[in-house]
Design a protein around this motif. Structure first.
Motif, PDB file in Angstrom:
ATOM      1  N   UNK A 481      28.041  58.609  56.157  1.00  0.00           N
ATOM      2  CA  UNK A 481      29.111  58.544  55.367  1.00  0.00           C
ATOM      3  C   UNK A 481      29.063  59.165  53.797  1.00  0.00           C
ATOM      4  N   UNK A 482      27.877  59.806  53.669  1.00  0.00           N
ATOM      5  CA  UNK A 482      28.166  60.667  52.188  1.00  0.00           C
ATOM      6  C   UNK A 482      28.515  61.856  52.542  1.00  0.00           C
ATOM      7  N   UNK A 483      28.667  62.563  53.580  1.00  0.00           N
ATOM      8  CA  UNK A 483      29.009  63.844  53.893  1.00  0.00           C
ATOM      9  C   UNK A 483      30.417  64.438  53.519  1.00  0.00           C
ATOM     10  N   UNK A 484      31.374  63.115  53.435  1.00  0.00           N
ATOM     11  CA  UNK A 484      32.749  63.387  52.912  1.00  0.00           C
ATOM     12  C   UNK A 484      33.022  63.708  51.698  1.00  0.00           C
ATOM     13  N   UNK A 485      31.923  63.065  50.861  1.00  0.00           N
ATOM     14  CA  UNK A 485      32.152  63.192  49.337  1.00  0.00           C
ATOM     15  C   UNK A 485      31.613  64.791  48.876  1.00  0.00           C
ATOM     16  N   UNK A 486      32.077  65.080  47.598  1.00  0.00           N
ATOM     17  CA  UNK A 486      31.838  66.255  47.124  1.00  0.00           C
ATOM     18  C   UNK A 486      30.804  66.362  46.018  1.00  0.00           C
ATOM     19  N   UNK A 509       3.791  73.285  55.445  1.00  0.00           N
ATOM     20  CA  UNK A 509       4.218  72.525  54.175  1.00  0.00           C
ATOM     21  C   UNK A 509       5.256  71.883  54.898  1.00  0.00           C
ATOM     22  N   UNK A 510       5.407  70.502  54.543  1.00  0.00           N
ATOM     23  CA  UNK A 510       6.734  69.554  55.275  1.00  0.00           C
ATOM     24  C   UNK A 510       7.457  69.563  54.072  1.00  0.00           C
ATOM     25  N   UNK A 511       8.916  69.588  54.527  1.00  0.00           N
ATOM     26  CA  UNK A 511       9.882  69.323  53.352  1.00  0.00           C
ATOM     27  C   UNK A 511      11.020  68.423  54.030  1.00  0.00           C
ATOM     28  N   UNK A 512      11.137  67.412  53.294  1.00  0.00           N
ATOM     29  CA  UNK A 512      12.304  66.430  53.836  1.00  0.00           C
ATOM     30  C   UNK A 512      13.451  66.358  52.999  1.00  0.00           C
ATOM     31  N   UNK A 513      14.542  66.482  53.492  1.00  0.00           N
ATOM     32  CA  UNK A 513      15.756  66.427  52.866  1.00  0.00           C
ATOM     33  C   UNK A 513      16.482  65.018  53.181  1.00  0.00           C
ATOM     34  N   UNK A 514      16.924  64.284  51.989  1.00  0.00           N
ATOM     35  CA  UNK A 514      17.268  62.996  52.247  1.00  0.00           C
ATOM     36  C   UNK A 514      18.776  62.912  51.538  1.00  0.00           C
ATOM     37  N   UNK A 515      19.721  62.455  52.311  1.00  0.00           N
ATOM     38  CA  UNK A 515      21.278  62.287  51.608  1.00  0.00           C
ATOM     39  C   UNK A 515      21.439  60.973  51.813  1.00  0.00           C
ATOM     40  N   UNK A 516      21.878  60.057  50.930  1.00  0.00           N
ATOM     41  CA  UNK A 516      22.291  58.716  51.031  1.00  0.00           C
ATOM     42  C   UNK A 516      23.114  58.027  50.158  1.00  0.00           C
ATOM     43  N   UNK A 517      23.875  57.033  50.483  1.00  0.00           N
ATOM     44  CA  UNK A 517      24.911  56.156  49.406  1.00  0.00           C
ATOM     45  C   UNK A 517      24.014  55.116  48.677  1.00  0.00           C
ATOM     46  N   UNK A 518      24.223  54.936  47.504  1.00  0.00           N
ATOM     47  CA  UNK A 518      23.481  53.904  46.717  1.00  0.00           C
ATOM     48  C   UNK A 518      24.458  53.225  45.994  1.00  0.00           C
ATOM     49  N   UNK A 519      25.237  52.211  46.333  1.00  0.00           N
ATOM     50  CA  UNK A 519      26.421  51.404  45.607  1.00  0.00           C
ATOM     51  C   UNK A 519      27.300  52.462  45.358  1.00  0.00           C
ATOM     52  N   UNK A 520      27.801  52.797  44.054  1.00  0.00           N
ATOM     53  CA  UNK A 520      28.694  53.836  43.852  1.00  0.00           C
ATOM     54  C   UNK A 520      28.264  55.250  43.560  1.00  0.00           C
ATOM     55  N   UNK A 521      26.835  55.593  43.754  1.00  0.00           N
ATOM     56  CA  UNK A 521      26.364  56.802  43.715  1.00  0.00           C
ATOM     57  C   UNK A 521      26.095  57.492  44.989  1.00  0.00           C
ATOM     58  N   UNK A 522      25.961  58.692  44.739  1.00  0.00           N
ATOM     59  CA  UNK A 522      25.282  59.591  45.778  1.00  0.00           C
ATOM     60  C   UNK A 522      23.877  59.942  45.430  1.00  0.00           C
ATOM     61  N   UNK A 523      23.041  59.729  46.373  1.00  0.00           N
ATOM     62  CA  UNK A 523      21.468  60.096  46.132  1.00  0.00           C
ATOM     63  C   UNK A 523      21.101  61.149  47.032  1.00  0.00           C
ATOM     64  N   UNK A 524      20.448  62.268  46.382  1.00  0.00           N
ATOM     65  CA  UNK A 524      19.931  63.412  47.173  1.00  0.00           C
ATOM     66  C   UNK A 524      18.377  63.696  46.838  1.00  0.00           C
ATOM     67  N   UNK A 525      17.604  63.719  47.960  1.00  0.00           N
ATOM     68  CA  UNK A 525      16.100  63.878  47.740  1.00  0.00           C
ATOM     69  C   UNK A 525      15.381  64.860  48.224  1.00  0.00           C
ATOM     70  N   UNK A 526      14.508  65.600  47.935  1.00  0.00           N
ATOM     71  CA  UNK A 526      13.820  66.683  48.158  1.00  0.00           C
ATOM     72  C   UNK A 526      12.391  66.401  48.191  1.00  0.00           C
TER      73      UNK A 526
END
Length: 591
Positions: A481-486, A509-526
């Motif tokens: 659902x987050x991919x449609x935002x800019x 080394x393990x790298x984990x990419x997370x992209x999610x929606x939290x309320x009215x915000x987009x949250x990206x994590x590395x």
């Protein structure tokens, strides 16, 4: 068709016409309100003064009572004296103990700076000899003779008795058995002598059991000498009652109304008719100071207030009291229009205009306001557009600072592969690099979809896997659902690069990419499982004043804040030996 202009009516004529609308109602309302308020205020002021006077009297009484209590503390808290009073002594020891310690201690306690008090100590230890007041036994005749001649006599004001004198008396048996009790009570001959006694035990501090009783007696008139009804005005009554509302003391018994005296002596729940009551507790005694003040004492002040109020109301009627209210209402309606327009400007509605009918000063103000609003709207639009252009330039500059950093590192790896003869790997990396730049260039646009940003970081990780021979393990946790935002382009790559370049802790080394929606915000994590960072280093990385540390990370943080506001940006959570998690937060955004 010719339209006749509206006649101009000056403001002063409008004011003069409003003066003709005088009515009696506002004057009557304000006058009545002023009268009752003034009477109430006068009564409250008088009562307040009386309460202050009663509190001051009670405070003076408390001061004298505390003097007695402090004196008894000298005996009650003296542990060496307690051990002496509990001990057994031979005859030749008694005299030394009595004269060198016990009697000096009692004499010191009995000599109060404020009150004349008599100290009596009752002991269960009969091995301690009794010791009496001069006025009680040996010199009674001499004392009476001195008193009859008006001479002041003060012999020894302390004595020692054996407890068996009083232990069977009802008043003693009614005392509390607690080791720390203390109370005021009229016992023995206190009533006939007009005295009251303060009672508390003598304690054996080894067993915490009572071994006797301390009694300090003082005259009621000495304690309550300033309880004088004349201090509160004519016909006022002032007296002291105990905890059972029984009359304890008054300085004017003979002058009191007999009916009122009967009520006071028998206990009461309130003052007689036409009297106001003030009760003030006495802190150091279970008693209250009671004042009865006749309500007639307020009537004279009320009459003066009434006459003054009527006079002021009449004058106010003459000087246009009611007109002031009407004129203020007339002006307020027009001023409210201006205020509402200003509030609309404050809330961002720059199209608001002020419509004022008529042809007077207010209509001129309205026209001037509308002209000013139009000019302000025009200026705001110009400034806003210029700031948008400046903001776009700043974003372009920040983005242009990031691409060379990655490109230099990649070319360095390709050069190393060429030297080592790794042609296949070099060919694969060049193709991956071409794909990466084809995605990231995006026709020069700074804002791209989150889906495209994800593709860019996947291409970047593919390049790094070639460089590090698959020692990099990448995981993706993506909310579709987050991919449609800019988002701003190129904000994940610096953090993935930082993990791969600086966070190695093992062979992989393990790298984990997370992209999610939290309320009215987009949250990206590395998130990585690398070596982690110290708290001081994290602060340096995010500190905009630091130079040479975490440049790429601060670059991303600045770009996000520039685009979305200061409430957004980058945060880092890192622990030594456990890894690092970088969180990027910004609002949902679609152009």
């Amino acid at each position: 068709m010719f339209k006749k202009p509206n006649a101009y009516i000056p403001l002063r004529y409008k004011l003069l016409s409003s003066y003709l609308l005088l009515v009696m109602t506002p004057v009557l309302v304000l006058g009545s309100y002023s009268y009752f308020t003034s009477v109430k205020s006068s009564e409250e002021h008088t009562r307040g003064n009386l309460e202050i006077a009663v509190r001051q009297i009670a405070s003076n009484v408390d001061y004298r009572l505390s003097d007695v209590i402090r004196s008894s503390d000298d005996i009650f808290a003296d542990q060496p004296l307690s051990r002496i009073l509990s001990g057994y002594y031979l005859d030749y020891e008694k005299y030394t103990i009595m004269t060198q310690y016990i009697l000096p201690k009692l004499e010191s306690a009995a000599n109060l700076p404020v009150l004349d008090a008599k100290l009596s100590v009752y002991l269960s230890n009969t091995n301690i000899s009794e010791y009496y007041y001069i006025s009680d036994f040996y010199y009674k005749d001499e004392m009476e003779k001195a008193n009859s001649q008006g001479q002041e006599t003060r012999g020894r004001q302390y004595s020692i008795y054996h407890l068996n004198r009083i232990e069977n008396k009802p008043w003693y048996r009614s005392l509390s058995s607690a080791y720390d009790f203390k109370t005021w009570m009229q016992v023995e001959d206190d009533v006939t002598r007009g005295s009251i006694s303060f009672l508390r035990p003598v304690i054996n501090y080894d067993t915490l059991l009572p071994i006797g009783l301390i009694r300090m007696s003082a005259k009621l008139k000495d304690i309550f000498f300033d309880v004088d009804f004349t201090q509160l005005g004519d016909d006022s009554l002032l007296f002291v009652v105990n905890g059972s509302d029984e009359l304890l003391y008054t300085s004017s018994l003979d002058e009191m109304n007999p009916n009122i005296l009967t009520v006071a002596k028998n206990g009461f729940s309130g003052p007689p008719d036409r009297y106001m009551q003030i009760r003030q507790p006495i802190a150091n005694m279970d008693a209250e100071l009671v004042a009865w003040i006749p309500t007639s004492s307020f009537q004279e002040n009320s009459q003066r207030v009434r006459n003054l109020t009527i006079w002021i109301s009449l004058v106010s009627l003459i000087v246009l009291t009611a007109i002031s209210w009407l004129v203020s209402r007339y002006f307020s309606k027009r001023f409210m229009k201006l205020i509402r327009s200003l509030k609309a400007f404050k809330e961002g509605d720059f199209h608001k205009r002020m419509v004022v009918p008529g042809n007077d000063e207010f209509s001129q103000i309205g026209d001037a306001f509308n002209d000013m609003a139009s000019n302000m709207e025009k200026l705001i639009d110009e400034v806003y557009l210029s700031k948008l252009e400046k903001k776009e330039v700043e974003l372009q500059v920040l983005h242009s600072q990031m691409n060379p950093h990655f490109l230099y590192n990649t070319f360095s790896s390709i050069s190393r592969m060429a030297k080592l003869g790794e042609i296949d790997k070099m060919h694969e990396m060049v193709r991956a690099l071409a794909k990466f730049y084809r995605l990231s260039l995006n026709k020069g646009e700074m804002i791209i979809s989150i889906e495209k940003e994800l593709q860019i970081i996947q291409s970047y990780i593919d390049i790094q896997k070639i460089k590090f021979a698959d020692r990099i393990v990448a995981e993706y946790d993506i909310d579709e659902a987050a991919l449609g935002y800019e988002t701003i382009k190129f904000i994940l790559q610096p953090f993935v690069e930082n993990s791969i370049e600086h966070a190695w802790y093992d062979d992989e080394i393990h790298v984990r990419i997370r992209i999610a929606l939290e309320g009215d915000d987009v949250v990206m994590q590395v998130e990585d499982n690398g070596i982690g960072m110290k708290e001081e280093l994290v602060e340096q990385v995010l500190d905009p004043t630091e130079k040479g540390v975490g440049y790429g990370i601060r670059n991303v943080d600045q770009r996000i804040k520039l685009q979305f506001g200061k409430g957004c940006g980058v945060s880092i959570d890192s622990s030594i030996g456990e890894g690092t998690t970088v969180t990027i937060r910004f609002p949902k955004y679609v152009r």
